[in-house]
Design an enzyme around this catalytic site. Structure first.
Site, PDB file in Angstrom:
ATOM      1  N   TYR A   1       0.817  -1.212   0.000  1.00 23.93           N
ATOM      2  CA  TYR A   1       0.000   0.000   0.000  1.00 23.93           C
ATOM      3  C   TYR A   1       0.848   1.258   0.000  1.00 23.93           C
ATOM      4  O   TYR A   1       0.397   2.307  -0.452  1.00 23.93           O
ATOM      5  CB  TYR A   1      -1.001  -0.033   1.156  1.00 23.93           C
ATOM      6  CG  TYR A   1      -2.040  -1.087   0.899  1.00 23.93           C
ATOM      7  CD1 TYR A   1      -2.884  -0.951  -0.204  1.00 23.93           C
ATOM      8  CD2 TYR A   1      -2.142  -2.217   1.657  1.00 23.93           C
ATOM      9  CE1 TYR A   1      -3.792  -1.932  -0.520  1.00 23.93           C
ATOM     10  CE2 TYR A   1      -3.056  -3.198   1.350  1.00 23.93           C
ATOM     11  CZ  TYR A   1      -3.879  -3.054   0.260  1.00 23.93           C
ATOM     12  OH  TYR A   1      -4.781  -4.023  -0.060  1.00 23.93           O
TER      13      TYR A   1
ATOM     14  N   HIS B   1       0.339 -11.800 -10.718  1.00 22.80           N
ATOM     15  CA  HIS B   1      -0.550 -10.892 -10.005  1.00 22.80           C
ATOM     16  C   HIS B   1       0.122  -9.536  -9.758  1.00 22.80           C
ATOM     17  O   HIS B   1      -0.427  -8.498 -10.079  1.00 22.80           O
ATOM     18  CB  HIS B   1      -0.971 -11.534  -8.685  1.00 22.80           C
ATOM     19  CG  HIS B   1      -1.485 -10.569  -7.671  1.00 22.80           C
ATOM     20  ND1 HIS B   1      -2.720  -9.971  -7.768  1.00 22.80           N
ATOM     21  CD2 HIS B   1      -0.922 -10.068  -6.545  1.00 22.80           C
ATOM     22  CE1 HIS B   1      -2.899  -9.158  -6.741  1.00 22.80           C
ATOM     23  NE2 HIS B   1      -1.812  -9.191  -5.984  1.00 22.80           N
ATOM     24  N   PHE B   2       1.345  -9.553  -9.189  1.00 17.40           N
ATOM     25  CA  PHE B   2       1.843  -8.237  -8.775  1.00 17.40           C
ATOM     26  C   PHE B   2       2.494  -7.463  -9.908  1.00 17.40           C
ATOM     27  O   PHE B   2       2.795  -6.287  -9.731  1.00 17.40           O
ATOM     28  CB  PHE B   2       2.695  -8.298  -7.502  1.00 17.40           C
ATOM     29  CG  PHE B   2       3.955  -9.093  -7.578  1.00 17.40           C
ATOM     30  CD1 PHE B   2       4.972  -8.770  -8.439  1.00 17.40           C
ATOM     31  CD2 PHE B   2       4.127 -10.178  -6.716  1.00 17.40           C
ATOM     32  CE1 PHE B   2       6.135  -9.503  -8.474  1.00 17.40           C
ATOM     33  CE2 PHE B   2       5.289 -10.917  -6.757  1.00 17.40           C
ATOM     34  CZ  PHE B   2       6.293 -10.580  -7.630  1.00 17.40           C
TER      35      PHE B   2
HETATM   36  C1  HEM Z   1      10.477  -4.597 -18.129  1.00 11.59           C
HETATM   37  C2  HEM Z   1       9.485  -4.942 -17.383  1.00 11.59           C
HETATM   38  C3  HEM Z   1       9.493  -6.175 -16.502  1.00 11.59           C
HETATM   39  C4  HEM Z   1       9.764  -7.478 -16.818  1.00 11.59           C
HETATM   40  C5  HEM Z   1      10.099  -8.041 -18.190  1.00 11.59           C
HETATM   41  C6  HEM Z   1       9.661  -8.244 -15.607  1.00 11.59           C
HETATM   42  C7  HEM Z   1       9.849  -9.628 -15.522  1.00 11.59           C
HETATM   43  C8  HEM Z   1       9.814 -10.356 -14.360  1.00 11.59           C
HETATM   44  C9  HEM Z   1       9.862 -11.785 -14.255  1.00 11.59           C
HETATM   45  C10 HEM Z   1       9.955 -12.739 -15.438  1.00 11.59           C
HETATM   46  C11 HEM Z   1       9.813 -12.114 -12.945  1.00 11.59           C
HETATM   47  C12 HEM Z   1       9.772 -13.512 -12.347  1.00 11.59           C
HETATM   48  C13 HEM Z   1      11.081 -14.053 -12.016  1.00 11.59           C
HETATM   49  C14 HEM Z   1      10.989 -15.340 -11.243  1.00 11.59           C
HETATM   50  O1  HEM Z   1      10.162 -15.474 -10.320  1.00 11.59           O
HETATM   51  O2  HEM Z   1      11.786 -16.250 -11.546  1.00 11.59           O
HETATM   52  C15 HEM Z   1       9.745 -10.888 -12.193  1.00 11.59           C
HETATM   53  C16 HEM Z   1       9.691 -10.802 -10.812  1.00 11.59           C
HETATM   54  C17 HEM Z   1       9.454  -9.625 -10.119  1.00 11.59           C
HETATM   55  N1  HEM Z   1       9.202  -8.377 -10.657  1.00 11.59           N
HETATM   56 FE1  HEM Z   1       9.259  -7.894 -12.604  1.00 11.59          FE
HETATM   57  N2  HEM Z   1       9.330  -7.397 -14.577  1.00 11.59           N
HETATM   58  C18 HEM Z   1       9.216  -6.129 -15.085  1.00 11.59           C
HETATM   59  C19 HEM Z   1       8.879  -4.973 -14.391  1.00 11.59           C
HETATM   60  C20 HEM Z   1       8.674  -4.911 -13.038  1.00 11.59           C
HETATM   61  C21 HEM Z   1       8.277  -3.730 -12.315  1.00 11.59           C
HETATM   62  C22 HEM Z   1       8.026  -2.360 -12.947  1.00 11.59           C
HETATM   63  C23 HEM Z   1       8.209  -4.068 -11.004  1.00 11.59           C
HETATM   64  C24 HEM Z   1       7.860  -3.248  -9.796  1.00 11.59           C
HETATM   65  C25 HEM Z   1       7.820  -1.962  -9.716  1.00 11.59           C
HETATM   66  C26 HEM Z   1       8.570  -5.464 -10.899  1.00 11.59           C
HETATM   67  C27 HEM Z   1       8.645  -6.165  -9.719  1.00 11.59           C
HETATM   68  C28 HEM Z   1       8.979  -7.491  -9.624  1.00 11.59           C
HETATM   69  C29 HEM Z   1       9.107  -8.185  -8.359  1.00 11.59           C
HETATM   70  C30 HEM Z   1       8.930  -7.576  -6.953  1.00 11.59           C
HETATM   71  C31 HEM Z   1       9.420  -9.516  -8.668  1.00 11.59           C
HETATM   72  C32 HEM Z   1       9.608 -10.661  -7.682  1.00 11.59           C
HETATM   73  C33 HEM Z   1      11.024 -10.865  -7.325  1.00 11.59           C
HETATM   74  C34 HEM Z   1      11.172 -12.042  -6.416  1.00 11.59           C
HETATM   75  O3  HEM Z   1      10.426 -13.017  -6.530  1.00 11.59           O
HETATM   76  O4  HEM Z   1      12.044 -11.967  -5.553  1.00 11.59           O
HETATM   77  N3  HEM Z   1       8.840  -5.941 -12.160  1.00 11.59           N
HETATM   78  N4  HEM Z   1       9.729  -9.830 -13.075  1.00 11.59           N
END
Ligand code: HEM
Ligand SMILES: [Cu+2]
Ligand SMILES: [Cu+2]
Lengths: 560, 172
Positions: free
Chosen positions: A232, A379-380
């Site tokens: 939040y 979701h997030f």
């Molecule tokens: C270019 C845009 C983005 C792409 C291609 C992308 C892609 C991904 C992917 C594929 C994962 C999953 C990785 C895994 O669980 O193995 C991930 C996790 C995550 N992403 Fe993104 N994402 C993008 C933008 C963002 C943005 C803008 C945010 C937040 C402001 C964000 C926050 C997160 C978070 C918090 C995780 C989880 C990390 C974890 O599990 O420790 N992402 N992202």
């Protein structure tokens, strides 16, 4: 005259915060792109699978913690200054919280990136949730603690401005932009208590070797004390934009001042006592506490549904001012060619979709079907990854001219940007949701059964189609991000200078502050109630957990 | 305070929706036996050798005159024991209770595509009970990041028909 001409000092602070936020966004987004290709096995040439977790830590920390915090600070400096009509009280103080946060960020980033250097002992591949007993370099925890302390000082800065303003205006109501800022930061104070106890009280001494053993469940519980409210902390500034700025961008006025205030009060009260909903699958926490958190979580639907109402009502009002008619036909009269409006509106639509999957997450027993599967990132990325991030990008198109005194350049590219983010996220997120239902885990470099000859069995679609949607979606998102950075950098450096680079007037709400009960502005009352609710939810379970000693049953640290 | 009549209606509707969601969770609990893990037992993760987890595997027990099975599983960097080196074999249509803990870091224990999904936390024992309706194989994934080789941590549960269940591999 626009913001920079009236408040040059505050404009400088806002811009400095935005620069850090956008650097974090650029690096973190690039990591996200690599992840999307790596974990789908479309291309694994950037890093090896062991290093994947270093990138993932960087992605989570830089985007979820750093990009958001700095952007929010920049946004709130703008809003507090403008709505109270005064520059920050003491610039040395203001710059000190900014630099404290920057130094903390650099320390944490340095330890994370250390993981890419072969045989480096400086590592922090612990992900942005840093659950012990996996251990990071002490500078990682210390850096993050500095960022949090800096954010506390920033909040104090805004309360300071407010109290000075109050001295000069003893009878006025709190202006709505400041109201939203102050209530968001009150919530931040409440929830970061858990994080501060975890990091300063447990993890820093442990990572320095002053204590050897650690009890994994206690810090994890303290993390989630903070961890839902932080959601939040990201979202309320997006709401702030939707309440205060989106009605204006759609040509109308905010629907109701009182409802806006009530929504922020509910978030202050209920954001923290729900943290156990991230621990539905944890042993060691009794079902009763989980149930209480579930019911509270469901109650939190209320302010979000109220926001949905206000936002749509304000947009409809705007469209009708522009000549819109009918039950739905008015939608076509909205300014679909204004990048700031389009970004906010598409972010809102994605948020509604994210709300649906969020309700599934909240349903304690259904949750087990998707807990820690890739459904969760699915979701997030709708909520923080789009509702928040796309709103922030969109509002930048409107704020940047005010902060720099320059007009936006490349309006067409700026318009393509939110549409392409929406498209990329639709592809990536729907596939992540569906893959999660089949049991594909999150946080995994290679989500395939390598040795067991097992297969995930999708309910809708095929595994390979989902892989490709994630990879293509991630690529489109990267392109969208590059467009954003290109528009921002070129406008910032070379936009046409102007006395009035953008229409920055914000009209009064339809149902104004004169209808708003005074009790809603009583910050002491609501803050005290929020603390009481937290004590009710957490004191007993935490007390139970530390009965056998704070560090026991103890586990030994493991390198990350 | 001034609340528009549409907004009043919307707020009432929202409360109805919230009540519906809470009711559906309760319904799952009482009527469909959809339960979550709770507070079962703490354990010293550095001395699992002195606990029931010294001998991991499937045990036969009799409860209320019924034959049931208990499965003790250790999740470790980077294997399930049992589960990875050899599958966990249990009979269909019989009550099976898993006891899961970890001697090192956090792990997950998830039968892919089902709601048998729990965290394995050092110091805590997760207890969950299920009845597998039919013979089938399930892949076990570790769905909590547990270190640099997290992605190779996987296993298998093999549910066999009651009549074909081989009791010679049971742990005493
Ligand atoms: C270019 C845009 C983005 C792409 C291609 C992308 C892609 C991904 C992917 C594929 C994962 C999953 C990785 C895994 O669980 O193995 C991930 C996790 C995550 N992403 Fe993104 N994402 C993008 C933008 C963002 C943005 C803008 C945010 C937040 C402001 C964000 C926050 C997160 C978070 C918090 C995780 C989880 C990390 C974890 O599990 O420790 N992402 N992202
Ligand atoms: Cu949450
Ligand atoms: Cu693992």
């Amino acid at each position: 005259m626009t913001f920079i001409h009236k408040y040059p000092k505050a404009a400088k602070v806002s811009k400095a915060n935005f620069i850090v936020a956008f650097i974090a966004l650029a690096i973190g987004g690039f990591f996200g792109f690599i992840q999307a290709l790596h974990r789908t096995d479309v291309f694994r040439g950037f890093v090896n699978s062991g290093e994947y977790y270093t990138l993932l830590t960087g992605h989570g920390v830089l985007l979820a913690l750093i990009f958001t915090t700095f952007f929010i600070a920049g946004l709130f400096v703008w809003g507090v200054t403008r709505s109270l009509d005064r520059e920050p009280e003491n610039m040395a103080y203001t710059w000190s919280w900014f630099w404290l946060m920057v130094i903390g960020t650099v320390m944490a980033a340095f330890t994370i990136l250390g993981g890419l250097v072969p045989d480096s002992s400086i590592r922090a591949a612990v992900l942005y949730t840093f659950y012990p007993p996996l251990q990071a370099h002490p500078a990682f925890y210390i850096g993050l603690a500095m960022v949090v302390v800096g954010s506390w000082m920033a909040a104090a800065d805004w309360f300071w401005s407010y109290s000075k303003w109050r001295d000069d205006n003893p009878t006025e109501r709190i202006p709505i932009l400041s109201f939203m800022t102050l209530f968001t930061m009150l919530m931040w104070y409440v929830c970061t208590i858990g994080l501060a106890i975890e990091v300063v009280g447990l993890l820093i001494p442990w990572s320095l070797g002053w204590v050897v053993e650690i009890e994994p469940l206690l810090p994890r519980t303290l993390f989630w004390f903070f961890g839902h409210a932080v959601v939040y902390f990201w979202l309320l500034p997006a709401y702030y934009v939707w309440y205060a700025i989106l009605p204006k961008l759609s040509g109308g006025r905010l629907f109701s001042d009182s409802m806006t205030r009530i929504v922020f009060i509910i978030f202050l009260l209920l954001s923290t006592p729900v943290g156990y909903h991230h621990q539905y699958a944890d042993a060691g926490i009794s079902v009763g506490f989980k149930f209480y958190a579930m019911a509270t979580t469901m109650m939190l639907l209320l302010p979000s549904l109220m926001t949905l109402f206000t936002v749509i009502a304000s947009m409809e009002h705007g469209a009708k001012q522009r000549g819109g008619k009918g039950y739905f036909a008015w939608i076509s009269k909205l300014p679909w060619n204004n990048p700031a409006f389009v970004g906010c509106a598409l972010a809102g639509i994605m948020f509604a979709a994210g709300g649906f999957s969020g309700m599934i997450n909240a349903g304690m027993n259904i949750n087990l079907l998707i807990h820690n599967t890739i459904w969760i990132p699915g979701h997030f990325h709708l909520t923080v990854g789009t509702a928040v991030a796309l709103t922030f990008m969109a509002v930048t198109y409107w704020l940047l001219p005010q902060l720099t005194g320059r007009k936006l350049k490349f309006k067409t590219l700026a318009l393509i940007q939110p549409y392409s983010w929406f498209l990329g996220m639709t592809l990536m997120s729907n596939a992540m949701h569906r893959a999660g239902l089949a049991g594909v885990p999150r946080r995994t470099a290679e989500p395939e059964f390598n040795t067991n000859a097992m297969n995930f069995e999708p309910i809708f679609g095929t595994m390979s189609e989902m892989k490709w949607q994630i990879a293509i979606g991630g690529t489109i998102l990267l392109i969208s991000l590059i467009l954003f950075l290109w528009v921002v950098i070129s406008s910032w450096m070379a936009g046409q200078k102007s006395e009035k680079p953008v229409d920055d007037h914000i009209p009064e709400p339809l149902s104004g502050v004169e209808h708003t009960p005074a009790i809603l502005d009583n910050m002491k009352l609501w803050f005290a109630l929020a603390l009481i609710l937290v004590v009710l939810a957490y004191s007993f379970p935490l007390w139970e957990m530390i009965q056998d000693g704070i560090f026991s049953p103890g586990a030994l640290p493991r390198p990350s | 305070m001034h609340i528009h009549k549409f907004e009043r209606f919307w707020i009432k509707l929202s409360f109805g929706l919230i009540a519906f969601f809470i009711a559906s969770v309760i319904y799952g609990f009482v009527s469909m036996d959809l339960k979550v893990v709770g507070d079962y037992q703490t354990i010293d993760p550095q001395n699992l050798g002195e606990t029931e987890f010294a001998k991991t595997g499937v045990r036969e027990v009799t409860k209320n005159g019924q034959t049931e099975y208990e499965v003790y599983v250790k999740t470790m960097q980077f294997a399930f024991q049992p589960g990875t080196a050899s599958p966990i074999v249990v009979p269909a249509n019989t009550r099976v209770t898993f006891y899961i803990t970890s001697p090192d870091v956090l792990h997950g224990f998830d039968l892919a595509g089902t709601n048998i999904n729990t965290m394995a936390i050092p110091g805590q024992v997760a207890k969950l009970t299920t009845i597998f309706p039919e013979p089938r194989e399930y892949g076990i994934v570790c769905n909590e990041y547990c270190g640099p080789a997290h992605h190779i941590m996987e296993g298998k549960v093999k549910v066999v028909p009651k009549s074909e269940f081989d009791k010679s591999n049971l742990v005493q």
